[in-house]
Design a protein around this motif. Sequence first.
Motif, PDB file in Angstrom:
ATOM      1  N   GLU A   1       2.100  -7.203  -0.988  1.00 21.64           N
ATOM      2  CA  GLU A   1       0.908  -7.030  -1.810  1.00 21.64           C
ATOM      3  C   GLU A   1       0.359  -5.609  -1.748  1.00 21.64           C
ATOM      4  OE1 GLU A   1      -1.891 -10.048  -0.718  1.00 21.64           O
ATOM      5  OE2 GLU A   1      -0.647 -11.642  -1.542  1.00 21.64           O
ATOM      6  N   ASP A   2       0.958  -4.759  -0.910  1.00 25.28           N
ATOM      7  CA  ASP A   2       0.510  -3.369  -0.806  1.00 25.28           C
ATOM      8  C   ASP A   2       0.787  -2.620  -2.111  1.00 25.28           C
ATOM      9  OD1 ASP A   2      -0.126  -3.954   1.784  1.00 25.28           O
ATOM     10  OD2 ASP A   2       1.350  -2.600   2.690  1.00 25.28           O
ATOM     11  N   GLU A   3      -0.059  -1.675  -2.387  1.00 22.52           N
ATOM     12  CA  GLU A   3       0.089  -0.830  -3.568  1.00 22.52           C
ATOM     13  C   GLU A   3       1.148   0.230  -3.303  1.00 22.52           C
ATOM     14  OE1 GLU A   3      -2.831   2.331  -5.734  1.00 22.52           O
ATOM     15  OE2 GLU A   3      -3.669   0.398  -5.167  1.00 22.52           O
ATOM     16  N   LEU A   4       2.004   0.452  -4.274  1.00 21.64           N
ATOM     17  CA  LEU A   4       2.986   1.524  -4.168  1.00 21.64           C
ATOM     18  C   LEU A   4       2.264   2.867  -4.250  1.00 21.64           C
ATOM     19  CD1 LEU A   4       5.744   0.165  -6.555  1.00 21.64           C
ATOM     20  CD2 LEU A   4       5.968   0.461  -4.099  1.00 21.64           C
ATOM     21  N   PRO A   5       2.796   3.905  -3.600  1.00 18.65           N
ATOM     22  CA  PRO A   5       2.169   5.228  -3.694  1.00 18.65           C
ATOM     23  C   PRO A   5       2.162   5.718  -5.145  1.00 18.65           C
ATOM     24  CG  PRO A   5       3.866   5.192  -1.999  1.00 18.65           C
ATOM     25  CD  PRO A   5       3.947   3.893  -2.732  1.00 18.65           C
ATOM     26  N   ARG A   6       1.096   6.383  -5.532  1.00 18.32           N
ATOM     27  CA  ARG A   6       0.978   6.887  -6.902  1.00 18.32           C
ATOM     28  C   ARG A   6       2.122   7.830  -7.269  1.00 18.32           C
ATOM     29  NH1 ARG A   6      -3.993   5.952  -9.437  1.00 18.32           N
ATOM     30  NH2 ARG A   6      -5.472   4.980  -8.042  1.00 18.32           N
ATOM     31  N   ALA A   7       2.557   8.647  -6.342  1.00 16.85           N
ATOM     32  CA  ALA A   7       3.637   9.593  -6.617  1.00 16.85           C
ATOM     33  C   ALA A   7       4.921   8.875  -7.016  1.00 16.85           C
ATOM     34  CB  ALA A   7       3.884  10.468  -5.398  1.00 16.85           C
ATOM     35  N   ALA A   8       5.152   7.696  -6.462  1.00 13.05           N
ATOM     36  CA  ALA A   8       6.358   6.931  -6.780  1.00 13.05           C
ATOM     37  C   ALA A   8       6.288   6.317  -8.168  1.00 13.05           C
ATOM     38  CB  ALA A   8       6.570   5.834  -5.748  1.00 13.05           C
TER      39      ALA A   8
ATOM     40  N   ALA B   1       9.054  -6.755  -4.314  1.00 15.15           N
ATOM     41  CA  ALA B   1       8.377  -5.616  -3.692  1.00 15.15           C
ATOM     42  C   ALA B   1       9.339  -4.806  -2.826  1.00 15.15           C
ATOM     43  CB  ALA B   1       7.194  -6.098  -2.865  1.00 15.15           C
ATOM     44  N   ALA B   2      10.216  -5.476  -2.086  1.00 18.64           N
ATOM     45  CA  ALA B   2      11.188  -4.751  -1.261  1.00 18.64           C
ATOM     46  C   ALA B   2      12.084  -3.890  -2.139  1.00 18.64           C
ATOM     47  CB  ALA B   2      12.017  -5.727  -0.425  1.00 18.64           C
ATOM     48  N   ALA B   3      12.460  -4.399  -3.305  1.00 24.25           N
ATOM     49  CA  ALA B   3      13.274  -3.614  -4.242  1.00 24.25           C
ATOM     50  C   ALA B   3      12.489  -2.412  -4.762  1.00 24.25           C
ATOM     51  CB  ALA B   3      13.738  -4.491  -5.400  1.00 24.25           C
ATOM     52  N   ALA B   4      11.192  -2.594  -5.018  1.00 22.61           N
ATOM     53  CA  ALA B   4      10.353  -1.495  -5.510  1.00 22.61           C
ATOM     54  C   ALA B   4      10.117  -0.443  -4.426  1.00 22.61           C
ATOM     55  CB  ALA B   4       9.021  -2.042  -6.016  1.00 22.61           C
ATOM     56  N   TRP B   5       9.937  -0.884  -3.188  1.00 25.75           N
ATOM     57  CA  TRP B   5       9.680   0.036  -2.075  1.00 25.75           C
ATOM     58  C   TRP B   5      10.943   0.745  -1.598  1.00 25.75           C
ATOM     59  CZ3 TRP B   5       5.432   2.026   0.075  1.00 25.75           C
ATOM     60  CH2 TRP B   5       4.211   1.429  -0.228  1.00 25.75           C
TER      61      TRP B   5
ATOM     62  N   LEU C   1      13.832   4.943   1.455  1.00 30.47           N
ATOM     63  CA  LEU C   1      15.061   5.704   1.670  1.00 30.47           C
ATOM     64  C   LEU C   1      14.776   7.199   1.828  1.00 30.47           C
ATOM     65  CD1 LEU C   1      17.536   3.893  -0.743  1.00 30.47           C
ATOM     66  CD2 LEU C   1      17.560   3.869   1.773  1.00 30.47           C
ATOM     67  N   ARG C   2      13.653   7.663   1.303  1.00 26.41           N
ATOM     68  CA  ARG C   2      13.265   9.073   1.443  1.00 26.41           C
ATOM     69  C   ARG C   2      12.519   9.341   2.748  1.00 26.41           C
ATOM     70  NH1 ARG C   2      11.453   8.477  -4.239  1.00 26.41           N
ATOM     71  NH2 ARG C   2       9.379   8.235  -3.379  1.00 26.41           N
ATOM     72  N   GLU C   3      12.089   8.301   3.428  1.00 25.72           N
ATOM     73  CA  GLU C   3      11.257   8.442   4.625  1.00 25.72           C
ATOM     74  C   GLU C   3      12.091   8.427   5.902  1.00 25.72           C
ATOM     75  OE1 GLU C   3       7.945   8.967   4.586  1.00 25.72           O
ATOM     76  OE2 GLU C   3       8.012   8.925   2.407  1.00 25.72           O
TER      77      GLU C   3
ATOM     78  N   TRP D   1      16.328  -4.408   2.473  1.00 26.72           N
ATOM     79  CA  TRP D   1      15.516  -3.687   3.453  1.00 26.72           C
ATOM     80  C   TRP D   1      16.149  -2.335   3.753  1.00 26.72           C
ATOM     81  CZ3 TRP D   1      10.762  -4.730   4.355  1.00 26.72           C
ATOM     82  CH2 TRP D   1      10.101  -4.001   5.333  1.00 26.72           C
ATOM     83  N   ALA D   2      15.400  -1.258   3.544  1.00 23.57           N
ATOM     84  CA  ALA D   2      15.942   0.093   3.694  1.00 23.57           C
ATOM     85  C   ALA D   2      15.728   0.671   5.085  1.00 23.57           C
ATOM     86  CB  ALA D   2      15.305   1.015   2.653  1.00 23.57           C
ATOM     87  N   GLY D   3      14.822   0.106   5.848  1.00 26.79           N
ATOM     88  CA  GLY D   3      14.544   0.624   7.183  1.00 26.79           C
ATOM     89  C   GLY D   3      15.442  -0.012   8.224  1.00 26.79           C
TER      90      GLY D   3
END
Length: 91
Positions: A68-75, A39-43, A48-50, A11-13
Amino acid sequence: MTDFDTFWLLWAGKRVEKKLCRRNWAHLTGDQMMAAIVAAAAWRPIWLREDDRYLPQPVRWITGERWEDELPRAALGGSSAFVPFASTRDM
């Protein structure tokens, strides 16, 4: 190390409400736990940038099944990570 411990370390937050988070985690199936960890590893690099103020709290992320949320396209370099109704010709 338990699956929850792995999730918690990823968890990064802000790590808040750990006791409640662990209790909600215990209600997940094994597949859901694994999906949440992946998913936590992918997010994580995105989070960390936020600014911490805009990151979800882990307990809300679990109860909302946010893995289940979609990752941002930019990522993802412009492609979507999750396309639920894509046809095979689109892949």
